[in-house]
Design a protein around this motif. Structure first.
Motif, PDB file in Angstrom:
ATOM      1  N   VAL A 229       0.796  -1.205  -0.007  1.00  0.00           N
ATOM      2  CA  VAL A 229       0.012  -0.012  -0.054  1.00  0.00           C
ATOM      3  C   VAL A 229       0.871   1.133   0.024  1.00  0.00           C
ATOM      4  CG1 VAL A 229      -1.806   1.317   1.245  1.00  0.00           C
ATOM      5  CG2 VAL A 229      -1.829  -1.345   1.287  1.00  0.00           C
ATOM      6  N   TRP A 248      -3.433  -0.952  -7.088  1.00  0.00           N
ATOM      7  CA  TRP A 248      -3.164  -1.925  -6.056  1.00  0.00           C
ATOM      8  C   TRP A 248      -4.437  -2.740  -5.640  1.00  0.00           C
ATOM      9  CZ3 TRP A 248      -5.615  -0.751  -1.387  1.00  0.00           C
ATOM     10  CH2 TRP A 248      -5.434  -1.713  -0.403  1.00  0.00           C
ATOM     11  N   ALA A 249      -5.636  -2.034  -5.824  1.00  0.00           N
ATOM     12  CA  ALA A 249      -6.914  -2.575  -5.035  1.00  0.00           C
ATOM     13  C   ALA A 249      -7.688  -2.987  -6.051  1.00  0.00           C
ATOM     14  CB  ALA A 249      -7.695  -1.337  -4.455  1.00  0.00           C
ATOM     15  N   ALA A 254     -12.724   0.238  -5.721  1.00  0.00           N
ATOM     16  CA  ALA A 254     -12.282  -0.657  -4.564  1.00  0.00           C
ATOM     17  C   ALA A 254     -11.217   0.023  -3.857  1.00  0.00           C
ATOM     18  CB  ALA A 254     -11.759  -1.973  -5.194  1.00  0.00           C
ATOM     19  N   ALA A 255     -10.503   1.016  -4.255  1.00  0.00           N
ATOM     20  CA  ALA A 255      -9.615   1.715  -3.475  1.00  0.00           C
ATOM     21  C   ALA A 255     -10.448   2.394  -2.497  1.00  0.00           C
ATOM     22  CB  ALA A 255      -8.551   2.432  -4.357  1.00  0.00           C
ATOM     23  N   ALA A 258     -12.060   0.500   0.473  1.00  0.00           N
ATOM     24  CA  ALA A 258     -10.852   0.219   1.316  1.00  0.00           C
ATOM     25  C   ALA A 258     -10.549   1.452   2.363  1.00  0.00           C
ATOM     26  CB  ALA A 258      -9.668  -0.544   0.784  1.00  0.00           C
ATOM     27  N   ARG A 285      -8.311  -4.038   2.786  1.00  0.00           N
ATOM     28  CA  ARG A 285      -8.513  -4.841   1.479  1.00  0.00           C
ATOM     29  C   ARG A 285      -8.199  -6.307   1.534  1.00  0.00           C
ATOM     30  NH1 ARG A 285     -10.740  -4.818  -2.967  1.00  0.00           N
ATOM     31  NH2 ARG A 285      -9.464  -5.344  -4.685  1.00  0.00           N
TER      32      ARG A 285
END
Length: 315
Positions: A229, A248-249, A254-255, A258, A285
């Protein structure tokens, strides 16, 4: 314990004489700048609060200026040196200048980034003049590999010292700041001038003190998950976390999910977050992925989407 001789430490003439005898010329490639001032190395040892019962590991001892100062105080010193010529010569220097302490010294001829174990008792302190070009990765590797290291004092390029010790919100706060803080409480511990080195570098140096956290960061996420992260957040530090963490997510949505679950504003930027906040993001996440994986497993076990059912559906 026998006392060292008054002139045991290396001065400017001693350093140049040793280097000449070994045919050593400091190289920029390895960031070699040898300390030539005895008062400076004694100051480093004092600032590091080295105690008589400490087992100290030193990285990049060079010709031995700091090594000898550490041996004046510590129970034991283990030096890690990658350079073939310097590694071969250092035990002889210690034996010649501090014969009463030579049995308390060990040399590991290796790249510090690859060291996985050290001879003798577990190290309690790390004290080093770290080469500028590898300072941060070496520091993080040593802290991660040797959890017995309670106190660390490193001399690094001044701007690297600033980055390591930076607090959230600072202009220079970034990946080194967060990752160092995962292991320890970090602070600047002084400045070192250029004239105490040979050759004199083109940059100033700084001392950084790191005291191992009494308790690790509380999180169910692993260090690797948290660091992923951190890396993603600062790879595009001008972007909001919602945008920076999209890759990343898996998506910006989705990011955002989280971040909201972790209590962090999706419009914030990485430079505003503490290591604990990065850990919370990783935690939420990771938990989401685990839940999704658990659901998929339950579906398979219930027969939903199995090959047999797919064949029946097609019929």
């Amino acid at each position: 314990m026998s006392s060292p001789t008054p002139d045991a430490l290396l001065g400017p003439a001693d350093v140049r004489e040793l280097a000449a005898a070994l045919g050593v010329r400091p190289t920029k490639q390895r960031g070699q700048n040898f300390v030539i001032d005895a008062n400076t190395v004694r100051r480093i040892v004092r600032t590091a609060e080295v105690r008589p019962d400490d087992v100290v590991v030193e990285v990049g001892p060079g010709l031995g200026s700091l090594t000898l100062a550490l041996l004046e105080v510590a129970e034991r010193v283990t030096a890690v040196e990658i350079d073939d010529v310097l590694a071969a010569a250092l035990p002889s220097t210690v034996a010649a200048r501090m014969p009463g302490r030579a049995e308390r010294f060990a040399l590991v001829h290796s790249d510090a980034m690859r060291v996985a174990e050290l001879p003798g008792p577990a190290p309690t302190a790390l004290v080093a003049n770290l080469p500028y070009n590898v300072a941060v990765p070496v520091l993080l590797h040593m802290l991660d590999t040797f959890p017995s290291i309670e106190r660390t004092l490193v001399m690094v390029q001044s701007e690297v010292a600033d980055r390591l010790a930076a607090a959230p919100g600072s202009r220079v706060y970034g990946v080194p700041s967060v990752k160092a803080n995962w292991y320890a409480d970090v602070k600047r511990a002084g400045a070192i001038g250029r004239t105490v080195f040979w050759p004199a570098p083109n940059v100033d140096s700084g001392l950084v003190s790191l005291v191992r956290r009494a308790e690790p960061v509380r999180t169910s996420a692993s260090k690797a998950e948290v660091f992923a992260v951190v890396d993603a957040a600062f790879a595009q530090r001008r972007k909001t976390l919602r945008a920076a963490l999209a890759g990343w997510a898996g998506s910006a949505a989705a990011a955002e999910a989280a971040l909201v679950a972790a209590g962090v504003s999706p419009q914030a930027r990485g430079e505003a977050l503490t290591v604990e906040e990065f850990a919370r993001i990783a935690e939420h996440r990771t938990a989401e992925h685990r839940t999704a994986g658990s659901r998929a497993t339950e579906d398979r076990e219930a027969g939903n989407g199995t090959p047999d059912n797919e064949e029946q559906d097609q019929q």
